[in-house]
Design a protein around this motif. Structure first.
Motif, PDB file in Angstrom:
ATOM      1  N   ILE A 129       3.810  10.773  44.471  1.00  0.00           N
ATOM      2  CA  ILE A 129       3.214   9.505  44.889  1.00  0.00           C
ATOM      3  C   ILE A 129       3.269   8.503  43.741  1.00  0.00           C
ATOM      4  CG2 ILE A 129       1.072   8.413  45.655  1.00  0.00           C
ATOM      5  CD1 ILE A 129       0.442  10.965  47.209  1.00  0.00           C
ATOM      6  N   GLY A 130       3.081   8.985  42.503  1.00  0.00           N
ATOM      7  CA  GLY A 130       3.201   8.107  41.347  1.00  0.00           C
ATOM      8  C   GLY A 130       4.608   7.552  41.195  1.00  0.00           C
ATOM      9  N   VAL A 131       5.625   8.376  41.468  1.00  0.00           N
ATOM     10  CA  VAL A 131       7.006   7.905  41.428  1.00  0.00           C
ATOM     11  C   VAL A 131       7.225   6.846  42.503  1.00  0.00           C
ATOM     12  CG1 VAL A 131       9.390   8.583  41.933  1.00  0.00           C
ATOM     13  CG2 VAL A 131       8.023   9.935  40.340  1.00  0.00           C
ATOM     14  N   GLY A 132       6.653   7.085  43.695  1.00  0.00           N
ATOM     15  CA  GLY A 132       6.770   6.098  44.755  1.00  0.00           C
ATOM     16  C   GLY A 132       6.156   4.770  44.359  1.00  0.00           C
ATOM     17  N   LEU A 133       5.000   4.822  43.696  1.00  0.00           N
ATOM     18  CA  LEU A 133       4.369   3.586  43.238  1.00  0.00           C
ATOM     19  C   LEU A 133       5.236   2.901  42.186  1.00  0.00           C
ATOM     20  CD1 LEU A 133       1.869   1.705  43.283  1.00  0.00           C
ATOM     21  CD2 LEU A 133       0.969   3.066  41.377  1.00  0.00           C
ATOM     22  N   GLY A 134       5.787   3.681  41.256  1.00  0.00           N
ATOM     23  CA  GLY A 134       6.648   3.098  40.237  1.00  0.00           C
ATOM     24  C   GLY A 134       7.864   2.423  40.845  1.00  0.00           C
ATOM     25  N   ALA A 135       8.500   3.088  41.816  1.00  0.00           N
ATOM     26  CA  ALA A 135       9.658   2.498  42.494  1.00  0.00           C
ATOM     27  C   ALA A 135       9.267   1.215  43.210  1.00  0.00           C
ATOM     28  CB  ALA A 135      10.250   3.501  43.484  1.00  0.00           C
ATOM     29  N   LEU A 153      -0.872   2.641  48.793  1.00  0.00           N
ATOM     30  CA  LEU A 153      -2.325   2.460  48.801  1.00  0.00           C
ATOM     31  C   LEU A 153      -2.964   3.220  49.957  1.00  0.00           C
ATOM     32  CD1 LEU A 153      -2.629  -1.332  47.884  1.00  0.00           C
ATOM     33  CD2 LEU A 153      -2.993   0.640  46.392  1.00  0.00           C
ATOM     34  N   TYR A 154      -2.281   3.288  51.080  1.00  0.00           N
ATOM     35  CA  TYR A 154      -2.801   4.073  52.206  1.00  0.00           C
ATOM     36  C   TYR A 154      -2.920   5.545  51.813  1.00  0.00           C
ATOM     37  CZ  TYR A 154      -3.305   5.995  56.914  1.00  0.00           C
ATOM     38  OH  TYR A 154      -3.765   6.668  58.016  1.00  0.00           O
ATOM     39  N   THR A 191       3.626  12.533  51.982  1.00  0.00           N
ATOM     40  CA  THR A 191       4.037  12.581  50.574  1.00  0.00           C
ATOM     41  C   THR A 191       5.553  12.492  50.390  1.00  0.00           C
ATOM     42  OG1 THR A 191       2.033  13.718  49.831  1.00  0.00           O
ATOM     43  CG2 THR A 191       3.994  13.961  48.460  1.00  0.00           C
ATOM     44  N   PRO A 192       6.375  13.240  51.163  1.00  0.00           N
ATOM     45  CA  PRO A 192       7.829  13.057  50.979  1.00  0.00           C
ATOM     46  C   PRO A 192       8.292  11.635  51.254  1.00  0.00           C
ATOM     47  CG  PRO A 192       7.368  15.028  52.298  1.00  0.00           C
ATOM     48  CD  PRO A 192       6.073  14.280  52.165  1.00  0.00           C
ATOM     49  N   ILE A 193       7.635  10.940  52.191  1.00  0.00           N
ATOM     50  CA  ILE A 193       7.998   9.557  52.492  1.00  0.00           C
ATOM     51  C   ILE A 193       7.504   8.625  51.388  1.00  0.00           C
ATOM     52  CG2 ILE A 193       7.758   7.677  54.159  1.00  0.00           C
ATOM     53  CD1 ILE A 193       9.456  10.101  55.067  1.00  0.00           C
ATOM     54  N   ALA A 194       6.291   8.865  50.903  1.00  0.00           N
ATOM     55  CA  ALA A 194       5.730   8.025  49.839  1.00  0.00           C
ATOM     56  C   ALA A 194       6.574   8.081  48.582  1.00  0.00           C
ATOM     57  CB  ALA A 194       4.293   8.454  49.529  1.00  0.00           C
ATOM     58  N   LYS A 195       7.270   9.202  48.372  1.00  0.00           N
ATOM     59  CA  LYS A 195       8.154   9.325  47.222  1.00  0.00           C
ATOM     60  C   LYS A 195       9.545   8.781  47.531  1.00  0.00           C
ATOM     61  CE  LYS A 195      10.996  11.378  44.094  1.00  0.00           C
ATOM     62  NZ  LYS A 195      12.460  11.332  44.083  1.00  0.00           N
ATOM     63  N   SER A 196      10.110   9.178  48.663  1.00  0.00           N
ATOM     64  CA  SER A 196      11.519   8.898  48.925  1.00  0.00           C
ATOM     65  C   SER A 196      11.786   7.483  49.418  1.00  0.00           C
ATOM     66  CB  SER A 196      12.068   9.894  49.951  1.00  0.00           C
ATOM     67  OG  SER A 196      11.455   9.698  51.223  1.00  0.00           O
ATOM     68  N   TRP A 197      10.925   6.953  50.301  1.00  0.00           N
ATOM     69  CA  TRP A 197      11.246   5.668  50.914  1.00  0.00           C
ATOM     70  C   TRP A 197      11.258   4.535  49.880  1.00  0.00           C
ATOM     71  CZ3 TRP A 197      10.161   0.677  52.041  1.00  0.00           C
ATOM     72  CH2 TRP A 197      10.853   0.108  53.121  1.00  0.00           C
ATOM     73  N   PRO A 198      10.236   4.387  49.039  1.00  0.00           N
ATOM     74  CA  PRO A 198      10.323   3.329  48.020  1.00  0.00           C
ATOM     75  C   PRO A 198      11.466   3.551  47.041  1.00  0.00           C
ATOM     76  CG  PRO A 198       8.057   4.065  48.298  1.00  0.00           C
ATOM     77  CD  PRO A 198       8.926   5.044  49.019  1.00  0.00           C
ATOM     78  N   SER A 199      11.764   4.812  46.716  1.00  0.00           N
ATOM     79  CA  SER A 199      12.816   5.057  45.731  1.00  0.00           C
ATOM     80  C   SER A 199      14.188   4.665  46.267  1.00  0.00           C
ATOM     81  CB  SER A 199      12.805   6.524  45.287  1.00  0.00           C
ATOM     82  OG  SER A 199      13.227   7.392  46.314  1.00  0.00           O
ATOM     83  N   GLU A 200      14.357   4.650  47.591  1.00  0.00           N
ATOM     84  CA  GLU A 200      15.620   4.199  48.168  1.00  0.00           C
ATOM     85  C   GLU A 200      15.610   2.701  48.470  1.00  0.00           C
ATOM     86  OE1 GLU A 200      18.705   5.161  51.862  1.00  0.00           O
ATOM     87  OE2 GLU A 200      16.810   6.258  51.731  1.00  0.00           O
ATOM     88  N   TRP A 201      14.553   2.227  49.121  1.00  0.00           N
ATOM     89  CA  TRP A 201      14.585   0.864  49.633  1.00  0.00           C
ATOM     90  C   TRP A 201      14.079  -0.174  48.634  1.00  0.00           C
ATOM     91  CZ3 TRP A 201      17.698   0.020  53.457  1.00  0.00           C
ATOM     92  CH2 TRP A 201      18.076   1.120  54.237  1.00  0.00           C
ATOM     93  N   CYS A 202      13.236   0.223  47.708  1.00  0.00           N
ATOM     94  CA  CYS A 202      12.874  -0.728  46.641  1.00  0.00           C
ATOM     95  C   CYS A 202      13.985  -0.798  45.596  1.00  0.00           C
ATOM     96  CB  CYS A 202      11.526  -0.362  46.031  1.00  0.00           C
ATOM     97  SG  CYS A 202      10.165  -0.594  47.205  1.00  0.00           S
ATOM     98  N   LEU A 203      14.799   0.257  45.503  1.00  0.00           N
ATOM     99  CA  LEU A 203      16.035   0.156  44.722  1.00  0.00           C
ATOM    100  C   LEU A 203      16.974  -0.849  45.380  1.00  0.00           C
ATOM    101  CD1 LEU A 203      17.880   1.273  42.424  1.00  0.00           C
ATOM    102  CD2 LEU A 203      18.753   2.897  44.118  1.00  0.00           C
ATOM    103  N   GLU A 235      11.285  14.260  40.058  1.00  0.00           N
ATOM    104  CA  GLU A 235      10.169  14.768  40.871  1.00  0.00           C
ATOM    105  C   GLU A 235      10.624  15.170  42.273  1.00  0.00           C
ATOM    106  OE1 GLU A 235       7.873  15.456  39.119  1.00  0.00           O
ATOM    107  OE2 GLU A 235       8.069  14.063  37.462  1.00  0.00           O
ATOM    108  N   GLY A 236      11.802  15.774  42.348  1.00  0.00           N
ATOM    109  CA  GLY A 236      12.349  16.210  43.627  1.00  0.00           C
ATOM    110  C   GLY A 236      13.318  15.177  44.153  1.00  0.00           C
TER     111      GLY A 236
END
Length: 606
Positions: free
Chosen positions: A313-319, A382-383, A410-422, A457-458
């Motif tokens: 989740i921290g990685v998702g926030l960073g992304a 935040l949710y 959790t898998p979405i909170a990590k993966s979705w921002p890391s792809e789409w905020c990139l 982180e996976g």
């Protein structure tokens, strides 16, 4: 950004209502705002000005010490002094007893200002939180408390050069250290030997000690190592040895830096290859790093998942915040950069002055995409944090529901921002054009920094396997059903609003398609076939989740007086439903048909 944070926290998630719970009774919106103000100021003054410096003066190893810019030392010292390392913890632990959702909102400022410099804090918090959940009372007192106080920093040591993400193949071994190993007050004492790769914050001098949490295998009853993940245990391995009261003994543990990894981005956080037990720093005349067992033997991976899930989740926030920082930079540039003229009935009039590029529809498209990706991702993170608060302080039923929802999300909170905020960062570069491709502007660094988030982180593929292979089928699909219920509730609310009724219908149909695809994926009963298309499944799942988030945020935005801020939220929601949600069709088509193209591809055909 602050206005959006306030809207999400107070209007959408009603964070102020948490003050009615005993744990947060001493807080108010005023205290929450004071924390946000302080963190916003600290990030702006001590982190953001040195983000480029942390990139150009990356960590350097001279054979004995790792050198970081002085600005990094000063920024982390200021962070420690702010008390944010322990912000969500009990007063007795030196914390503020802040809700997790407020703490995450506060952390977002640091991720936007310098994600790599603030990474040391994220790892230390996760390390301490794991020990508070699974450590012995003495381990909590000696290690977790000193980390939360900022005296020591922490890491997580999982991957190995030959194993990567395949943790069942790790080769690091731990054997009991002497006949009295079980009597050590810091925990059963072992000697570790092995190598760990890709260890962020594995070596530095930002704190007086570094506490490594290390996965290793111990001998089974027959003296042989138990194969697979069942033989994995977790150990506390400090860089400098300490006594039972947490005092440094003056002796270095047998943990040696073999070298630094030189990365595309995220350079402000050291990334290391560590050797455990090679004999460079023998302890009491013997090779082998001293480690203290956490939890029960063989339960190391279960314990480590506490930190891993928090880190995801921290990685998702960073992304998210890297994407957000790029969006704000692109928005500012687009408002100031004059280029081109509007097209009128007779074409362009060269006698007219140039207009800012934000006046061009395609530039607005790119900016709107970034806004939809980044603000939607921030709402999702935040949710998830709000679910943590519900899990800790809600009724038993609400807490269990929050647990299940977090498992699925959790898998979405990590993966979705890391792809789409990139992708948002890529669009920010495009908005700036040639300038975006130069180091004279910050957006190229944001992209480079963000590219790591699909890996660490996976990886993206591992998150997809976790989602389709475990999370949506766990407990008989109870978590997925609960999420679907939340989505349908949001659809029902939005359907009553003329401005959102069409979006509500589209989301309802998308959810049905997703549920259908989930059933189809597993209809053969063959996990090899079911999981062959796990990544497109996760992409579609993530888009459905973000459409739900945006629909609920948009519903909230309709409740206030219409203004530019709320109209912007509604426009971003419309963009997501019209440009993004339709993408799920092709993704789910290969899942529903159980397409075997990738399975059938032979290695020799490449």
């Amino acid at each position: 950004m602050r206005a959006t944070l306030d809207f999400l926290l107070y209007d959408w998630l009603d964070a102020a209502a948490l003050n009615g719970r005993p744990r947060f009774a001493e807080h108010s919106r005023e205290t929450f705002d004071a924390v946000l103000d302080a963190c916003e100021r600290l990030a702006r003054e001590r982190f953001a000005p040195y983000n480029r410096l942390s990139d150009t003066e990356e960590p350097r190893f001279d054979g004995e010490r790792v050198h970081l810019p002085q600005a990094t030392h000063e920024a982390m010292r200021a962070y420690v002094e702010s008390g944010m390392l322990a912000a969500a913890h009990d007063y007795e632990l030196g914390g503020m007893q802040l809700p997790c959702v407020v703490e995450m909102a506060a952390r977002s400022f640091f991720s936007a200002a310098s994600v790599s410099m603030s990474g040391y804090a994220m790892l230390t918090q996760g390390n301490a939180n794991l020990l508070l959940a699974h450590g012995s009372p003495r381990q909590k007192q000696v290690f977790a408390r000193n980390e939360l106080a900022g005296r020591w920093f922490g890491t997580m040591c999982l991957s190995e050069p030959q194993a990567g993400s395949s943790l069942s193949d790790i080769a690091t071994r731990a054997i009991p250290d002497g006949d009295d190993h079980a009597a050590d007050p810091l925990g059963p004492r072992y000697r570790l030997k092995g190598h760990k790769m890709w260890i962020s914050a594995g070596e530095h001098e930002l704190s007086e000690n570094i506490i490594h949490l290390v996965l290793a295998k111990i001998p089974g009853p027959d003296g042989r190592t138990i194969p697979g993940v069942k033989g994995i245990s977790l150990f506390i391995v400090p860089k400098h040895l300490v006594d039972a009261e947490g005092r440094l003994t003056g002796e270095r543990n047998d943990v040696a830096l073999a070298g630094l990894n030189h990365k595309l981005g995220f350079r402000g956080t050291t990334n290391t290859l560590l050797n455990f037990g090679e004999g460079r720093y023998p302890v009491r005349g013997q090779a082998g790093a001293i480690g203290y067992l956490v939890g029960a033997p063989g339960q190391g991976l279960a314990c480590m998942f506490h930190m891993m899930n928090e880190a995801r989740i921290g990685v998702g926030l960073g992304a998210t915040m890297l994407g957000y920082a790029g969006y704000l930079a692109a928005l500012e540039y687009a408002r100031q950069r004059p280029q081109g003229r509007p097209v009128g009935p007779g074409g362009k009039d060269p006698a007219q002055p140039q207009v800012p590029i934000i006046e061009h529809a395609d530039v607005r498209r790119m900016l709107l995409a970034q806004k939809a990706y980044c603000e939607g991702a921030l709402a999702l993170e935040l949710y998830c944090a709000r679910l943590v608060d519900e899990q800790r302080t809600g009724t038993p039923q609400a807490a269990d529901d929050a647990r299940l929802l977090l498992e699925v999300l959790t898998p979405i909170a990590k993966s979705w921002p890391s792809e789409w905020c990139l992708e948002a960062n890529s669009l920010a570069i495009q908005v700036l054009g040639g300038s975006g491709y130069t180091r004279d502007f910050p957006v190229e660094q944001y992209w480079r920094d963000n590219r790591l988030n699909m890996i660490h982180e996976g990886t993206h593929g591992i998150q997809a396997l976790d989602l389709l292979g475990r999370k949506v089928v766990m407990e008989g699909g109870k978590g997925l059903a609960l999420l679907a219920g939340r989505i349908r509730d949001a659809v029902a609310r939005a359907a009553q609003l003329p401005a959102l009724a069409g979006c509500a219908q589209a989301l309802g149909e998308a959810l049905e398609r997703l549920e259908q695809a989930t059933r189809a994926a597993w209809s053969s009963g063959d996990p090899v076939v079911a999981l062959a298309n796990a990544t497109p499944y996760m992409q579609a799942f993530g888009h459905v989740v973000l459409a739900w988030i945006w629909l609920d945020v948009a519903t909230c935005a309709t409740r206030g007086e219409p203004d530019d801020f709320r109209r912007g939220k509604l426009a971003a929601a419309r963009y997501f439903f019209r440009y993004e949600l339709p993408k799920i069709g092709p993704w789910l088509a290969v899942v529903e048909s159980r397409d075997t193209t990738c399975l059938e591809m032979q290695t020799t055909w490449f």
